[in-house]
Design an enzyme around this catalytic site. Structure first.
Site, PDB file in Angstrom:
ATOM      1  CG  ASP A 175       4.996   3.375  43.071  1.00 24.71           C
ATOM      2  OD1 ASP A 175       4.482   4.126  42.222  1.00 24.71           O
ATOM      3  OD2 ASP A 175       6.216   3.317  43.263  1.00 24.71           O
ATOM      4  CG  HIS A 176       0.386   7.748  42.299  1.00 25.05           C
ATOM      5  ND1 HIS A 176       1.465   8.269  42.947  1.00 25.05           N
ATOM      6  CD2 HIS A 176       0.187   8.538  41.228  1.00 25.05           C
ATOM      7  CE1 HIS A 176       1.896   9.337  42.292  1.00 25.05           C
ATOM      8  NE2 HIS A 176       1.141   9.522  41.244  1.00 25.05           N
TER       9      HIS A 176
ATOM     10  CG  HIS B 182       6.342   7.371  41.531  1.00 24.92           C
ATOM     11  ND1 HIS B 182       5.573   6.569  42.341  1.00 24.92           N
ATOM     12  CD2 HIS B 182       6.195   8.633  42.025  1.00 24.92           C
ATOM     13  CE1 HIS B 182       4.995   7.309  43.279  1.00 24.92           C
ATOM     14  NE2 HIS B 182       5.362   8.565  43.111  1.00 24.92           N
TER      15      HIS B 182
HETATM   16  C1  BG6 Z   1       4.282  11.978  44.112  1.00 25.50           C
HETATM   17  C2  BG6 Z   1       5.423  12.887  44.448  1.00 25.50           C
HETATM   18  O1  BG6 Z   1       4.517  10.682  44.603  1.00 25.50           O
HETATM   19  O2  BG6 Z   1       4.110  11.930  42.711  1.00 25.50           O
HETATM   20  C3  BG6 Z   1       5.203  14.272  43.866  1.00 25.50           C
HETATM   21  O3  BG6 Z   1       5.573  12.972  45.861  1.00 25.50           O
HETATM   22  C4  BG6 Z   1       4.931  14.188  42.392  1.00 25.50           C
HETATM   23  O4  BG6 Z   1       6.324  15.105  44.126  1.00 25.50           O
HETATM   24  C5  BG6 Z   1       3.816  13.176  42.111  1.00 25.50           C
HETATM   25  O5  BG6 Z   1       4.552  15.471  41.928  1.00 25.50           O
HETATM   26  C6  BG6 Z   1       3.650  12.952  40.626  1.00 25.50           C
HETATM   27  O6  BG6 Z   1       2.522  12.177  40.391  1.00 25.50           O
HETATM   28  P1  BG6 Z   1       1.739  12.283  39.016  1.00 25.50           P
HETATM   29  O7  BG6 Z   1       0.728  11.184  39.085  1.00 25.50           O
HETATM   30  O8  BG6 Z   1       1.137  13.646  38.985  1.00 25.50           O
HETATM   31  O9  BG6 Z   1       2.768  12.097  37.945  1.00 25.50           O
END
Ligand code: BG6
Length: 515
Positions: free
Chosen positions: A203-204, A266
């Site tokens: 989960d980045h 997230h």
């Molecule tokens: C991803 C989603 O997990 O996270 C995308 O699938 C989203 O739809 C993205 O745009 C957002 O990541 P960050 O790091 O740019 O906020």
């Protein structure tokens, strides 16, 4: 809050950074779906940046596994072009030259047994030549429908079992299921081949610097924890906004929507970091045990509660930064009558002693006016006995900016200079960029490093994912499996979302913070 750094004390280079991070071990990183966007935009740039920062293990191989015909050299050239575009740090030719020698391409269909047999042989050979010691990190950057096939093939080739003292781990990309039942099935499939301790569900958001800082903020500062509860906190807002639309991912987004794509994972992960009890130690399981308790205490909603406390919206045509953009329903490979939400806002109750009566409002939307993610903790009003008889006094608000301008600010009240008593809010602000003078690594850098080091703290455990789905399923059911579902509302692209989301807070005498 001008954060003073360790520069107040003489630096001890031997201690720096060693405190809690295990060391990444020599290994091969095998990326399934190596021709996909993630490899080019995130994974390889992250591995390059780790190399540039000298964080990579002494020996490593990056092996791309995909269907298309390609040589090692052509793969390296494509990756260099991408790294020039997407790397956090500029590309140094000499360093890239060395780094590229660690990159290999392995062509095979995902279901082709000989392709895995030759992969096993190739990895053994690389171990012998390059000192990677038989350690393997398999990265499944593919659609979940491909998981069973790839995992079965890995097992048949014996690649899931590490040899003498080495390890074999798997990193699994999202989406991890689309509801509780599919997540359970996926978990079963993965855990039949890799035990939970070797399974890293990415989960980045957990790799983002400011998300990691939530625990430090809460537990390394004496002043916050005593007031971090329903006695002092009025409510919490967790907001994510993106000016981006679905960016060519229509078919995926049609099966997902904002609730599944961003909130289930997230934003609820951020919520658990804000709401959890202090763990007894910093081990991966101690922390994740506390997070699971929060997932389990999210109050499930009945269809009537969903209709009242959840808003779903979809972007209509509009304009962002002066440019006209089309409606979601007009996007490529999207159903022109689509009922998929690109915006969701909800009021969440965390049924624990600490949070009784404190709502957590969570919202996320695509094609909003600007891009930002933040957590705002709003404290209760002061008793209206002194100043507030004459002047309305706003509450204290602690804002954790996840992105951009990572930092923390605290809104307090101050007397405006002058001969009369005028009270105005001012901000104490800490910004990562200015206080530490150093760019934060990208989330994927930290997460890849942790997986190479065997630290699963920032990865979602099986029970976290399943409990998050079990909360979300109630909402999805009320929307899609109910005879009288609540309406989908529309908002113009470039706005701040549907009016109904404002009403949700107004009803409670509150309002969303302007981001
Ligand atoms: C991803 C989603 O997990 O996270 C995308 O699938 C989203 O739809 C993205 O745009 C957002 O990541 P960050 O790091 O740019 O906020």
């Amino acid at each position: 809050m001008n954060a003073s750094t360790s520069s107040d004390r003489p630096a001890n280079p031997l201690r720096e950074g060693l405190a809690t991070r295990p060391t990444p071990q020599p290994c091969s990183v095998i990326i399934f779906g190596a021709s996909g966007d993630l490899t080019y935009r995130k994974l390889v740039p992250a591995l390059y940046n780790l190399t540039a920062d000298r964080d990579m293990p002494t020996a490593f191989n990056i092996v791309g596994f995909a269907r298309r015909e390609k040589s090692d050299d052509s793969f390296r050239t494509e990756l260099l072009d991408a790294a020039k575009k997407f790397s956090r740090q500029g590309i140094n030719d000499e360093l890239w030259g060395n780094f590229a020698q660690s990159i290999f391409y392995h062509q095979s269909e995902f279901g082709n047994a000989p392709g895995y047999k030759s992969l096993a042989e190739r990895l053994d050979k690389l171990d012998a030549e390059r000192g990677t010691k038989g350690n393997r990190l398999f990265y499944l950057s593919v659609a979940p429908s491909e998981f069973p096939l790839i995992l079965q093939q890995l097992a048949d080739a014996g690649l899931n079992k590490a040899k003498d003292g080495a390890w074999a781990r798997v990193i699994v990309e999202k989406p991890f299921g689309k509801d509780l039942a599919s997540a359970q099935t996926l978990n079963r499939v993965v855990n039949e081949v890799f035990p939970e301790r070797d399974t890293y569900r990415i989960d980045h958001y957990l790799g983002k610097e400011t998300a990691q800082n939530i625990m430090v903020l809460r537990y390394a500062n004496a002043l916050l924890e005593p007031i971090w509860n329903s006695r002092y906190i009025d409510h919490v807002q967790i907001s994510g906004a993106e000016p981006l639309g679905v960016e060519g991912r229509g078919p995926y987004y049609e099966t997902s929507g904002a609730l599944r794509d961003m909130i289930q994972n997230h934003l609820l992960q951020l919520l658990t970091l804000v709401a959890m009890e202090p763990p007894t130690e910093l081990s991966a399981d101690a922390i994740r045990d506390e997070k699971v308790k929060i997932f389990k205490s999210l109050r499930p909603m009945s269809p009537a509660e969903v209709a009242r406390d959840v808003v779903r919206g979809q972007y209509a045509a509009g304009s962002i930064a002066g440019k006209d953009v089309i409606a979601y329903r007009g996007e490529e490979r999207v159903n022109p009558q689509s009922m998929t939400e690109t915006y969701a806002a909800l009021k969440v109750h965390v049924d624990t002693w600490r949070w009784a009566g404190v709502p957590f409002y969570v919202r996320f939307g695509k094609r909003l006016a600007k891009g930002a993610t933040e957590i705002a903790v709003q404290f209760k009003d002061v008793p209206s006995v002194l100043f507030s008889r004459e002047t309305a006094i706003g509450p204290n608000v602690l804002v954790i900016r996840i992105q951009p301008d990572e930092g923390i600010s605290l809104r307090i009240q101050a007397k405006r200079p002058g001969t009369s008593l005028q009270i105005e809010p001012v901000k104490m602000d800490f910004a990562y960029g200015t206080s530490f003078g150093k760019a934060s690594p990208e989330a994927y850098e930290r997460l890849l490093l942790d997986a190479m080091a065997g630290d699963a703290t920032l990865f979602a455990r099986r029970d976290e994912v399943e409990n998050a789905w079990s909360f979300i399923d109630h909402i999805e059911h009320a929307w899609h499996k109910n005879a009288t579902p609540p309406p989908l509302t529309f908002y113009p692209a470039g706005s701040w979302g549907p009016k109904e989301a404002d009403d949700l807070l107004e009803r409670d005498g509150r309002s969303w913070r302007r981001m």
